[in-house]
Design a protein around this motif. Structure first.
Motif, PDB file in Angstrom:
ATOM      1  N   ARG A  85       0.816  -1.212   0.000  1.00 57.15           N
ATOM      2  CA  ARG A  85       0.000   0.000   0.000  1.00 57.15           C
ATOM      3  C   ARG A  85       0.849   1.260   0.000  1.00 57.15           C
ATOM      4  NH1 ARG A  85      -3.035  -3.521   3.422  1.00 57.15           N
ATOM      5  NH2 ARG A  85      -2.294  -2.590   5.354  1.00 57.15           N
ATOM      6  N   LEU A 112      -2.529  -0.048  -5.879  1.00 59.89           N
ATOM      7  CA  LEU A 112      -1.788  -1.012  -5.063  1.00 59.89           C
ATOM      8  C   LEU A 112      -0.839  -1.832  -5.927  1.00 59.89           C
ATOM      9  CD1 LEU A 112      -4.678  -2.363  -2.783  1.00 59.89           C
ATOM     10  CD2 LEU A 112      -3.188  -0.394  -2.398  1.00 59.89           C
ATOM     11  N   LEU A 141      -6.971  -5.502   2.973  1.00 61.96           N
ATOM     12  CA  LEU A 141      -6.895  -4.117   2.522  1.00 61.96           C
ATOM     13  C   LEU A 141      -6.776  -3.154   3.704  1.00 61.96           C
ATOM     14  CD1 LEU A 141      -9.661  -4.392  -0.203  1.00 61.96           C
ATOM     15  CD2 LEU A 141      -7.198  -4.171  -0.627  1.00 61.96           C
ATOM     16  N   SER A 142      -6.495  -1.910   3.387  1.00 56.49           N
ATOM     17  CA  SER A 142      -6.343  -0.872   4.402  1.00 56.49           C
ATOM     18  C   SER A 142      -7.659  -0.659   5.154  1.00 56.49           C
ATOM     19  CB  SER A 142      -5.924   0.438   3.744  1.00 56.49           C
ATOM     20  OG  SER A 142      -6.140   1.536   4.616  1.00 56.49           O
TER      21      SER A 142
END
Length: 382
Positions: free
Chosen positions: A163, A177, A199-200
């Motif tokens: 990321r 990404l 994921l974030s």
């Protein structure tokens, strides 16, 4: 292969300096001819991080990678949670990194493959897995190259995309990404029954649903009310419905499961504060299910923009804090009293409130500064 950093005298030196100032340590000359001070400090940092994030690695013979790989690794808490969801015969992690997720997620699989483009990092993981008694196939290759040459199929593919961009700035959109998830999602689904992507916690759920195909499940995972990951599950056997799981690990709160999109048809009733006040945990806030929470637990909101709820009778299993409270006047608040101060939809921040009223932070009592439909109010725990 002999690894100098694992020599007993070097390990003794590392253990003796676990609490030393690392900047000062780097300025010193290494007492060992075949191990640099940078290597020593790297292992000290690794053990310090492992104490908090993955204590199972605090055993003899384990080697730790550079700090960036440690920071990018999942904690064992979130990895264990994900491991309980997945099972099958063949598991592959296409972005292995330090291998923490793979170590746990692959527990219920017979064949395990780890793909990692950094050769030195992969050697460390391979060494550690031997120490831990865990078998896998280790492939040193870029993900894109592996996908181009691969002819195997898998039960589960796991990815934790990088990321950060080339300038080391944080990025969040899937197309930014590494790898670009949007470019490879169809390829991934062609070789696996299920694709799981970490994921974030800052990723927007509406955006996710709009750009990813075949989503079957989304998990919002927090640890002690700190949202750590959003995990999305893709599958070809998709009913068209997306199940969302809000999970607050290391708490007494039950998971909340709902169908994505159900918030759109949910409605809230409003009320002035009653006997009990409810503050949703951060997974609920991340999910944005403010009206759904009101309906599901038969609670009333204080204000359209205040995500605080109330009821006369206590509701059990609420995913967040439940506090018995009463409305007070600001003049009733005594200086130097100690409170946990919460500000929601209120002009002043907690620090400003502490200064204005001369309050101390902490203790077991709560003050909530917020708004109902009638205006600004202060709530004090009973």
């Amino acid at each position: 292969m002999e690894i100098p950093i694992l020599h007993q005298e070097v390990q003794n030196y590392i253990d003796a300096n676990l609490n030393s100032d690392l900047h000062s340590l780097l300025l010193k000359k290494s007492p060992f001819s075949d191990v640099s001070m940078q290597e020593i400090v790297q292992q000290i940092k690794g053990k310090q991080v492992a104490q908090k994030k993955f204590p199972f690695l605090l055993k003899e013979g384990i080697v730790f990678p550079p700090q960036l790989s440690l920071e990018q690794s999942s904690s064992d808490k979130t990895a264990v949670y994900k491991s309980k969801i997945l099972k099958g015969k063949k598991f592959i992690d296409l972005t292995s990194g330090f291998g923490i997720d793979a170590y746990y997620l692959s527990q219920n699989f017979d064949e395990i493959t780890l793909v990692e483009q950094n050769p030195e990092l992969l050697k460390i993981v391979e060494h550690n897995w031997k120490i831990l008694g865990k078998r896998a196939k280790f492939i040193n290759q870029k993900l894109e190259g592996f996908l181009d040459q691969n002819s195997e199929t898998f039960d589960v593919i796991y990815l934790d995309p990088a990321r950060r961009d080339n300038n080391k700035n944080k990025v969040f959109l899937l197309e930014d990404l590494s790898p670009n998830i949007l470019e490879i999602q169809e390829k991934l689904l062609s070789i696996s029954k299920e694709v799981v992507i970490k994921l974030s916690p800052l990723i927007d759920l509406k955006y996710l649903v709009s750009v990813l195909k075949n989503i079957s499940r989304i998990d919002i995972i927090s640890v002690k009310n700190d949202v750590k990951e959003v995990v999305v599950f893709l599958t070809n056997e998709n009913s068209g419905k997306i199940k969302c799981h809000c999970t607050n690990l290391e708490s007494d709160e039950s998971d909340l499961v709902f169908e994505y999109g159900s918030e759109e048809n949910a409605h809230s009733e409003f009320s002035e504060p009653e006997k009990f006040i409810y503050i949703p945990n951060n997974t609920i806030l991340k999910a944005g299910i403010f009206n759904l929470i009101s309906e599901k637990f038969n609670l009333k909101k204080l204000h359209p923009n205040t995500h605080i709820y109330t009821s006369e009778n206590k509701v059990n299993d609420f995913p967040g804090r439940t506090i018995e409270m009463e409305v007070v006047d600001g003049k009733q608040i005594k200086k130097k009293d100690q409170f946990n101060i919460i500000s929601k939809n209120y002009p002043l921040k907690p620090d400003d409130i502490k200064k204005k009223y001369g309050l101390k932070d902490g203790g077991n009592n709560y003050l909530i500064f917020t708004q109902s439909k009638k205006g600004k109010i202060i709530l004090k725990s009973v």
